[in-house]
Design a protein around this motif. Structure first.
Motif, PDB file in Angstrom:
ATOM      1  N   LEU A 409      33.121  21.647  96.768  1.00  0.00           N
ATOM      2  CA  LEU A 409      32.738  22.383  97.964  1.00  0.00           C
ATOM      3  C   LEU A 409      31.573  21.701  98.671  1.00  0.00           C
ATOM      4  N   CYS A 410      30.612  21.227  97.894  1.00  0.00           N
ATOM      5  CA  CYS A 410      29.471  20.527  98.505  1.00  0.00           C
ATOM      6  C   CYS A 410      29.931  19.274  99.249  1.00  0.00           C
ATOM      7  N   LEU A 411      30.843  18.500  98.661  1.00  0.00           N
ATOM      8  CA  LEU A 411      31.315  17.278  99.298  1.00  0.00           C
ATOM      9  C   LEU A 411      32.080  17.584 100.579  1.00  0.00           C
ATOM     10  N   GLY A 455      25.987  21.180 106.513  1.00  0.00           N
ATOM     11  CA  GLY A 455      24.931  20.517 105.753  1.00  0.00           C
ATOM     12  C   GLY A 455      23.968  21.512 105.119  1.00  0.00           C
ATOM     13  N   LEU A 456      23.619  22.576 105.878  1.00  0.00           N
ATOM     14  CA  LEU A 456      22.720  23.594 105.333  1.00  0.00           C
ATOM     15  C   LEU A 456      23.354  24.296 104.141  1.00  0.00           C
ATOM     16  N   LEU A 457      24.638  24.642 104.259  1.00  0.00           N
ATOM     17  CA  LEU A 457      25.323  25.308 103.151  1.00  0.00           C
ATOM     18  C   LEU A 457      25.413  24.385 101.931  1.00  0.00           C
ATOM     19  N   ALA A 458      25.664  23.115 102.172  1.00  0.00           N
ATOM     20  CA  ALA A 458      25.749  22.180 101.057  1.00  0.00           C
ATOM     21  C   ALA A 458      24.394  22.036 100.355  1.00  0.00           C
ATOM     22  N   LEU A 461      23.936  25.121  98.286  1.00  0.00           N
ATOM     23  CA  LEU A 461      24.772  25.047  97.088  1.00  0.00           C
ATOM     24  C   LEU A 461      24.230  24.034  96.091  1.00  0.00           C
ATOM     25  N   GLY A 462      23.530  23.024  96.601  1.00  0.00           N
ATOM     26  CA  GLY A 462      22.950  22.037  95.710  1.00  0.00           C
ATOM     27  C   GLY A 462      21.932  22.634  94.748  1.00  0.00           C
ATOM     28  N   LEU A 463      21.337  23.774  95.112  1.00  0.00           N
ATOM     29  CA  LEU A 463      20.411  24.438  94.194  1.00  0.00           C
ATOM     30  C   LEU A 463      21.117  24.945  92.944  1.00  0.00           C
ATOM     31  N   VAL A 468      21.103  21.900  84.612  1.00  0.00           N
ATOM     32  CA  VAL A 468      20.743  23.072  83.814  1.00  0.00           C
ATOM     33  C   VAL A 468      21.762  24.187  83.983  1.00  0.00           C
ATOM     34  N   PHE A 469      22.494  24.185  85.102  1.00  0.00           N
ATOM     35  CA  PHE A 469      23.506  25.213  85.352  1.00  0.00           C
ATOM     36  C   PHE A 469      24.922  24.712  85.076  1.00  0.00           C
TER      37      PHE A 469
END
Length: 711
Positions: A409-411, A455-458, A461-463, A468-469
């Motif tokens: 989804l990020c890509l 870009g903002l959503l990606a 989502l990067g967080l 660790v997750f």
């Protein structure tokens, strides 16, 4: 098919019987059922003191009168009343004789008329002198207890039906089963009841099961066979538990109540509620409850934890489903209370969280995820964000039969060329490229533009896309939890590198107990996203589910991150969906000003804890409104009345006492005053207390009450 090829992690209903049942030892089920309960008043704990009747309130008003003074006044009025009746009656009888005898004679007509006049005289005298002498209070304080003791003594002499062992007959806990069970089918259940191996959860669970299958002969026969063979362990919760460890007191599963505290005996509280125990139940939780107060005032320990406990017990009894959201270190009960523990970044987490909530349509899952990713300050871009996610998730789900994983989804949101070419080829191979060509073109046109939300959503989502997750959210095939062909495994048996089974919020039609432990300290922004996502998915799933037989309860320990325009609107829908939420806030200042009043209007219960900021108390005071009270004004002025002797005496007393004699005039008037002012809420509330108002689902209100949460 449901959106989300990942296995939906919720315990399946099974007929297995736990090898080691763990009910309360020595639980007196018959005594619990036979305990006197008073119901009908919303918010009142049925096993606690009953509400005072108007007559009892009048008794309390006269409680300060000493016994000798009360009896002396009653006796004096009785003597005066007798004298008046004796002399007035003689005079009236003479007048009656002179009026009646010439017309009807001195026979029965005269006697009847005399008795009638005497009765009227007695009624008039009792009303006049009985009121002055407080005869009704004397009767309630002394006469009625004597009569009651005499009646009880008489009843003890009567024959009381007894069992074979000589004890009085009690409530039959299994009367509902006797009408459908075969002879001997309840032998094991009765034996366990007599030995104290059946607790309140077992009783409610079995009766709930009977209620569900009563109209289905095949299922009813299976239930009766299970009860005959396994007794109180039949139809156990899928977890195998029949009670909660470290369970507190104050739960009454018969009426599904949890006791919170005792209403104080103060003038601020209405007389009918003074001294009674207050409790919450699904009827009151169905309008949702908002609690505001600083940290350390007891919101979690005295409100959130008890509500979570009672909803977990109701889930074991098959009448509720509960989702508890809070920081990992919040005191919301041990992990053993819950079937599903989602703890991203924590090794104790046994489940991951489906980012799409198991939505059956791509638009639904994408919309919830977009609302969770953008904070309230970016709400103006929410529409474009939802559209961007839908333009990605919809085509991807059509091409692959599952939603995109977190990395995928990020890509796609960033416009990665390889990811987009792969998606196009997959759509072309499945023959669906034409159907989704417009969405793809729209998304590609926005790539690289200033107002592109992708870009903002990606970035947001990067967080969540961090080592660790790993395994806690939707992954691509081969990543464990995201494999559509993967099989569900028992909680805790899947290694972290293989991914965790995902919990999907659409499973609210199962009696689940879910704990979402947020990493607030290590990853605060990721915790905010997850809280918004979980709450948004719950509100949507609870409001749209088809089977509403289970009460769906949500407890949020810190709701400052989850309140937005969408959640406020969805809260209003819970009232008609047999669901409710308990939201805790440290201060209303954590919310945008435009959301505070709508939030107060969306919930039916409001709770103010000590230490409330005055600006927060203003909204509580305005919501609770005003009440009419009697206000006394006392005016003092120098006493100048009387003649020479009286003035001389006042002058001497002034010299001796050092104060001038004054006269007082008292004026009483009815005025409208606030039930609770902002300054009182901010400065007067003692520790361990709160002011609580409630509203039932049918609209019945409970006025603001000062409650001692420590009792």
């Amino acid at each position: 098919m449901a959106l989300g090829g990942a296995p939906q992690a919720y315990p399946q209903t099974s007929d297995r019987i736990p090898d080691h049942p763990v009910p309360h030892r020595g639980f007196d089920l018959i005594g619990w059922l036979s305990a006197p309960r008073h119901s009908g008043t919303p918010g009142m704990y049925a096993l606690g003191p009953a509400a005072r009747t108007p007559q009892e309130q009048r008794d309390e008003d006269g409680a300060g009168i000493p016994a000798w003074q009360l009896l002396l006044r009653a006796a004096l009025n009785l003597v005066v009343a007798w004298e008046v009746f004796y002399y007035l009656g003689s005079l009236v009888n003479v007048e009656i004789r002179g009026f009646v005898v010439p017309k009807v004679g001195d026979g029965g007509g005269l006697t009847f008329t005399t008795w009638l006049v005497d009765l009227l005289e007695i009624a008039l005298l009792v009303k006049v002198f009985g009121r002055m002498g407080r005869w009704s209070l004397v009767w309630r304080r002394y006469g009625r207890p004597l009569v009651r003791r005499a009646v009880v003594a008489t009843e003890k002499k009567a024959v009381i039906p007894a069992q074979a062992d000589g004890r009085p007959q009690a409530v039959d806990p299994w009367w509902a089963f006797r009408a459908v069970a075969e002879p001997g089918g309840l032998a094991l259940l009765e034996q366990e009841t007599a030995s104290g191996r059946v607790n309140d959860v077992d009783h409610q669970r079995l009766n709930r099961a009977l209620e569900c299958v009563r109209d289905y002969p095949d299922r009813l026969a299976a239930l009766l066979d299970a009860v005959r063979d396994h007794g109180s362990a039949a139809c156990a919760h899928p977890s195998g538990l029949r009670d909660l460890p470290a369970r507190g007191s104050g739960n009454d599963l018969l009426l599904r109540q949890i006791r919170l505290g005792t209403a104080e005996d103060v003038p601020k509280n209405p007389p009918a509620y003074r001294g009674v125990d207050l409790a919450l139940d699904p009827t009151l939780l169905g309008t949702s409850l908002l609690a505001v107060g600083p940290s350390g005032t007891g919101k979690t320990v005295r409100l959130a934890r008890p509500v979570a406990e009672t909803l977990c017990l109701q889930a074991l009894a098959g009448t509720a489903v509960v989702v508890v959201v809070g920081a990992a270190d919040a005191d919301l009960g041990p992990d053993s209370w819950y079937d599903v523990v989602v703890a991203p970044g924590d090794s104790r987490g046994r489940y991951g969280l489906d980012l799409y909530g198991g939505a059956r349509r791509p638009e639904e899952g994408a919309s919830r995820l977009a609302d969770a990713l953008l904070p309230e300050e970016l709400a103006p871009r929410a529409t474009l964000a939802r559209q961007a996610l839908q333009q990605v998730v919809g085509p991807f789900a059509a091409a692959h039969g599952r939603p995109p994983g977190l990395r995928e989804l990020c890509l796609l949101l960033r416009g990665d060329a390889d990811a987009w070419n792969g998606l196009r080829e997959e759509l072309r191979a499945t023959g669906q490229l034409t159907d989704h060509q417009y969405d793809l073109a729209q998304r590609e046109r926005m790539h690289g533009q200033i107002d592109d939300p992708g870009g903002l959503l990606a970035d947001r989502l990067g967080l969540l896309d961090r080592p660790v997750f790993a395994g806690c959210f939707n992954a691509a095939p081969g990543g464990g939890a995201g494999d559509p062909a993967g099989k569900r495994t028992a909680p805790g048996s899947v290694p972290r590198d293989a991914g965790l089974p995902l919990f999907a919020m659409h499973a609210l039609d199962h009696p689940l107990r879910v704990r979402i432990a947020l990493p607030e300290h290590a990853h605060p922004e990721a915790a905010r996203i997850l809280a918004r996502l979980a709450v948004g998915q719950f509100l949507h799933a609870a409001g749209t589910r088809q089977d509403r037989s289970l009460f769906a309860g949500l407890v949020v320990d810190d709701a400052s991150a989850v309140i937005d325009t969408h959640s406020v609107r969805d809260l209003q829908r819970l009232r008609g969906a047999h669901a409710g939420a308990v939201l805790l806030l440290r201060t209303l200042s954590d919310l945008p000003e435009g959301l505070r009043a709508p939030l107060f209007g969306a919930v039916g219960g409001r709770m103010a804890f000590p230490g409330l900021a005055p600006w927060d108390g203003t909204l509580f005071a305005e919501t609770w409104g005003t009440v009419w009270v009697d206000e006394r004004d006392i005016t003092r002025a120098p006493d100048t009345s009387g003649g020479m002797f009286k003035r001389t005496w006042r002058a001497i007393r002034t010299v001796l006492a050092g104060e001038r004699a004054q006269t007082e005039s008292v004026t009483t008037r009815r005025v409208e005053r606030r039930r609770w002012s902002p300054s009182e809420l901010a400065q007067v509330l003692p520790g361990g207390h709160a002011v609580l108002s409630l509203t039932a689902v049918d609209g019945t209100p409970v006025p603001p009450l000062l409650v001692d949460l420590r009792k």
